[in-house]
Design a protein around this motif. Structure first.
Motif, PDB file in Angstrom:
ATOM      1  N   TYR A 160       0.823  -1.211   0.000  1.00 30.56           N
ATOM      2  CA  TYR A 160       0.000   0.000   0.000  1.00 30.56           C
ATOM      3  C   TYR A 160       0.857   1.261   0.000  1.00 30.56           C
ATOM      4  CZ  TYR A 160      -3.493  -3.480   0.886  1.00 30.56           C
ATOM      5  OH  TYR A 160      -4.293  -4.598   0.762  1.00 30.56           O
ATOM      6  N   ASP A 161       2.174   1.094   0.026  1.00 32.96           N
ATOM      7  CA  ASP A 161       3.101   2.206  -0.111  1.00 32.96           C
ATOM      8  C   ASP A 161       3.694   2.265  -1.520  1.00 32.96           C
ATOM      9  OD1 ASP A 161       2.931   3.308   2.460  1.00 32.96           O
ATOM     10  OD2 ASP A 161       4.295   1.808   3.267  1.00 32.96           O
ATOM     11  N   HIS A 200      -3.893   6.915  -3.066  1.00 34.12           N
ATOM     12  CA  HIS A 200      -2.708   7.630  -2.592  1.00 34.12           C
ATOM     13  C   HIS A 200      -1.464   6.938  -3.130  1.00 34.12           C
ATOM     14  CE1 HIS A 200      -2.366   4.297   0.254  1.00 34.12           C
ATOM     15  NE2 HIS A 200      -1.158   4.730   0.587  1.00 34.12           N
ATOM     16  N   GLY A 202       2.812   6.074  -1.952  1.00 29.71           N
ATOM     17  CA  GLY A 202       3.648   5.919  -0.778  1.00 29.71           C
ATOM     18  C   GLY A 202       4.561   7.108  -0.546  1.00 29.71           C
ATOM     19  N   PRO A 203       5.270   7.137   0.600  1.00 27.91           N
ATOM     20  CA  PRO A 203       6.081   8.292   0.975  1.00 27.91           C
ATOM     21  C   PRO A 203       7.470   8.322   0.341  1.00 27.91           C
ATOM     22  CG  PRO A 203       6.169   6.666   2.724  1.00 27.91           C
ATOM     23  CD  PRO A 203       5.222   6.115   1.684  1.00 27.91           C
ATOM     24  N   ASN A 206       7.789   8.885  -4.888  1.00 31.38           N
ATOM     25  CA  ASN A 206       6.727   9.525  -5.665  1.00 31.38           C
ATOM     26  C   ASN A 206       7.190  10.913  -6.082  1.00 31.38           C
ATOM     27  OD1 ASN A 206       4.356  10.530  -6.772  1.00 31.38           O
ATOM     28  ND2 ASN A 206       3.466  11.018  -4.780  1.00 31.38           N
ATOM     29  N   HIS A 221      -8.224  16.468   1.869  1.00 35.00           N
ATOM     30  CA  HIS A 221      -7.074  15.818   2.480  1.00 35.00           C
ATOM     31  C   HIS A 221      -7.425  14.404   2.927  1.00 35.00           C
ATOM     32  CE1 HIS A 221      -4.734  19.524   2.414  1.00 35.00           C
ATOM     33  NE2 HIS A 221      -5.847  20.144   2.788  1.00 35.00           N
ATOM     34  N   THR A 222      -6.443  13.550   2.877  1.00 35.75           N
ATOM     35  CA  THR A 222      -6.564  12.163   3.306  1.00 35.75           C
ATOM     36  C   THR A 222      -5.456  11.894   4.321  1.00 35.75           C
ATOM     37  OG1 THR A 222      -5.014  11.102   1.768  1.00 35.75           O
ATOM     38  CG2 THR A 222      -7.206  11.658   0.908  1.00 35.75           C
ATOM     39  N   PRO A 223      -5.448  10.723   4.967  1.00 32.32           N
ATOM     40  CA  PRO A 223      -4.334  10.429   5.885  1.00 32.32           C
ATOM     41  C   PRO A 223      -2.969  10.438   5.213  1.00 32.32           C
ATOM     42  CG  PRO A 223      -6.170   8.937   6.261  1.00 32.32           C
ATOM     43  CD  PRO A 223      -6.500   9.704   5.023  1.00 32.32           C
ATOM     44  N   TRP A 224      -2.949  10.414   3.879  1.00 29.75           N
ATOM     45  CA  TRP A 224      -1.669  10.350   3.151  1.00 29.75           C
ATOM     46  C   TRP A 224      -1.345  11.653   2.440  1.00 29.75           C
ATOM     47  CZ3 TRP A 224      -5.804   6.944   2.102  1.00 29.75           C
ATOM     48  CH2 TRP A 224      -5.768   5.761   2.864  1.00 29.75           C
ATOM     49  N   GLY A 225      -2.125  12.704   2.658  1.00 29.37           N
ATOM     50  CA  GLY A 225      -1.903  13.965   1.976  1.00 29.37           C
ATOM     51  C   GLY A 225      -3.101  14.329   1.113  1.00 29.37           C
TER      52      GLY A 225
END
Length: 578
Positions: A160-161, A200, A202-203, A206, A221-225
């Motif tokens: 999921y990342d 989304h 991953g950190p 990207n 906004h979401t938990p991932w930006g």
């Protein structure tokens, strides 16, 4: 089999003349150059709408990047394979190179689906999964579901990342390894589903923000930006073409769309389903499944999505099995038997009621039971526990066997998690392969997340939560058979044989005939199938409860079963009145 036509909106597309067309959406910059390994950079032509494109000589395996500034060259966001990891060069891929052994495979009807979720990396990559398929098929499972495989940073990740959703991660195998795995499944009569992440990135790795900031919304906004902005045609095409690639090029039989509530655009979801239905061969059975925290029944109409993962089923059964009331389980802790009865009769437990200060769900009782995918465990429900414990460690084995009977013989479409079928007690932990500051942030962030739980309020207790980045965390998550593995295999085989022979033939027209609580931890539910009236009764309590049994002999009984109008504790029974 219809010849696959590769989507050409994004990425590198091979031409018959030994050239390839390269295309990148980069509305935030004025110039892009193509850098093919060993050659001078080639300026790309600017097209309308923020696109850059060029045709250049390129063979399969050619490594390339896009130069977006003097100090930054980036991989293709639509890379079909990487030369290394997420920061490295992308590779040109020939999507027609693999020769299919089962080119005429058309899938199986939705009513036949029994899903088995797995993590390919823990089973040895695509080749390792292929080797395991015969034993999975022998169990009575009809479809495997892979956790996301799009290229992620490092060699260990839940998926999921991911940041390159078109490229199977090299740690799992090559594109042709993946196709060979799908081919092997089809040889065995198994469907293959893929979990895809369109909400989304991953950190790590990207680069879209450096040249396409408009890919993301600034106001949602979401938990991932920032949420992905699927209102942009280029963004919508990026994801829809990705779905079509998996279904048409790799011949997957279905997709599970992760957390679509974080996309927040029902119109896009409807558009995507419509385009997919129009673009696959009409004779194929292709199945589309949502994960949607909003419990949005409107997306589950005919012609769109086949079903939705039903977290409500897991949550209320987890409360009944374990007595846990922390976090989101608190929303299911009151009247759990009544909530389970509603879930069995109507699909969702939450159909417009308050949930953490907001309204969750809409009425779903009008839907067929096959619109819902229930599970006792999945990657989230095990792996998002601090220590990754399975239900085999959290509840009484007799009660778990009874709940397994309900999962596999109720008309909803069941999902298992790898290891369930052998009574595995090994954990499934959260694991990543980040480094330096990001590794520290992920490790500490996870420990901070659990500080609100009484068991981890003490810093020393939190320090025992496994480090997601340690290889040992990944290795500990490989599912191992439990001490009573053969007994569990036998139970699963017997129940899935009953499902195939007695339940599935009547599922196409299944409808609920109601359900009710018959005790604090006991329910009875009925459905009218095309083959008769199915009744099930489950008692997860310790004491017997009164039950009115049909006159016909039971299909199966798990536990002591009904005697003199009483259903013993830790029991499940099913009847089919023809």
């Amino acid at each position: 089999m219809t010849t696959f036509v590769q989507p050409k909106t994004w990425g590198a597309t091979l031409r018959p003349d030994g050239r390839a067309r390269f295309r990148l959406w980069a509305p935030g910059i004025n110039a892009v150059s193509l850098e093919i390994e060993g050659r001078d950079p080639i300026p790309m032509a600017r097209e309308a709408g923020g696109w850059f494109a060029i045709e250049a000589p390129a063979a399969p395996g050619s490594a390339y990047k896009y130069r977006i500034s003097t100090d930054l060259a980036v991989p293709d966001p639509a890379s079909r394979a990487q030369a290394g990891d997420v920061h490295d060069a992308s590779l040109v891929v020939d999507p027609t190179a693999y020769t299919w052994r089962v080119p005429g495979w058309s899938g199986r009807p939705w009513e036949e689906v029994v899903l088995y979720e797995l993590h390919a990396g823990l089973l040895g990559g695509f080749r390792g999964v292929a080797e395991r398929l015969p034993e999975i098929a022998a169990l009575g499972v009809t479809a495997i579901e892979l956790m996301p495989i799009g290229d992620f940073s490092g060699t260990r990740n839940w998926g999921y990342d991911g940041v390159l959703p078109y490229a199977p991660d090299a740690a799992l195998g090559t594109p042709d390894d993946l196709k060979a795995m799908v081919d092997r499944a089809h040889e065995l009569g198994l469907m293959v589903f893929l979990d895809v992440v369109y909400n989304h990135f991953g950190p790590e790795g990207n680069y879209l923000g450096a040249y396409a900031a408009d890919f993301f919304r600034q106001d949602v906004h979401t938990p991932w930006g920032g949420a992905v902005d699927v209102r942009q045609e280029a963004v919508a095409r990026f994801f829809i073409d990705n779905a079509l690639m998996w279904l048409n090029e790799y011949r997957f039989d279905g997709l599970r769309f992760d957390a679509v509530h974080a996309i927040g655009d029902p119109e896009f979801l409807d558009r995507m389903a419509g385009e997919i239905r129009a673009a696959v061969e009409p004779e194929r059975h292709v199945h589309l499944v949502l994960e949607n925290e909003s419990n949005d029944a409107a997306r589950l109409r005919a012609g769109g999505y086949d079903a939705q993962w039903n977290d409500d089923f897991h949550n209320v059964l987890h409360v009944l099995l374990t007595g846990e009331r922390d976090a989101y389980y608190a929303h299911f802790a009151e009247w759990p038997a009544e909530r389970l009865a509603r879930c069995l009769a109507e699909g969702f437990v939450y159909q417009g009621e308050d949930f953490d200060g907001h309204t969750r769900g809409v009425p779903s009782g009008h839907l067929s039971p096959t619109r819902f995918v229930p599970f006792l465990q999945n990657h989230d429900q095990i792996g998002n526990r601090a220590l990754g414990e399975r239900l085999t460690l959290l509840t009484d084995p007799a009660k778990l066997r009874a709940a397994t009977g309900l999962l596999l013989l109720a008309p909803q479409i069941p999902l298992l998690f790898m290891g369930d079928e052998v009574g595995s007690t090994t954990p499934f932990l959260f694991f990543t392969d980040f480094h330096d500051q990001l590794a520290d942030a992920v490790r500490e962030g996870r420990r901070k997340e659990f500080a609100k739980f009484p068991a981890f309020a003490d810093p020393e207790a939190r320090a025992k939560i496994p480090d997601p980045n340690a290889r040992s965390t990944f290795e500990a998550s490989r599912p191992q058979p439990g001490a009573d593995a053969e007994a569990w295999r036998t139970l699963y085989r017997e129940l899935l044989t009953l499902r195939r022979e007695r339940i599935v033939p009547g599922l196409a027209v299944a409808r609920s005939e109601g359900a009710e609580a018959i005790g604090d931890k006991a329910v009875v539910a009925r459905w009218r199938l095309g083959t008769g009236l199915l009744t099930v009764a489950l008692n997860l309590g310790d004491e017997a409860v009164a039950v009115t049994a049909p006159e016909t002999a039971p299909l199966t009984t798990i536990g002591a079963g009904p005697v003199d109008g009483q259903l013993a504790g830790a029991s499940f029974v099913a009847w089919l009145e023809v």
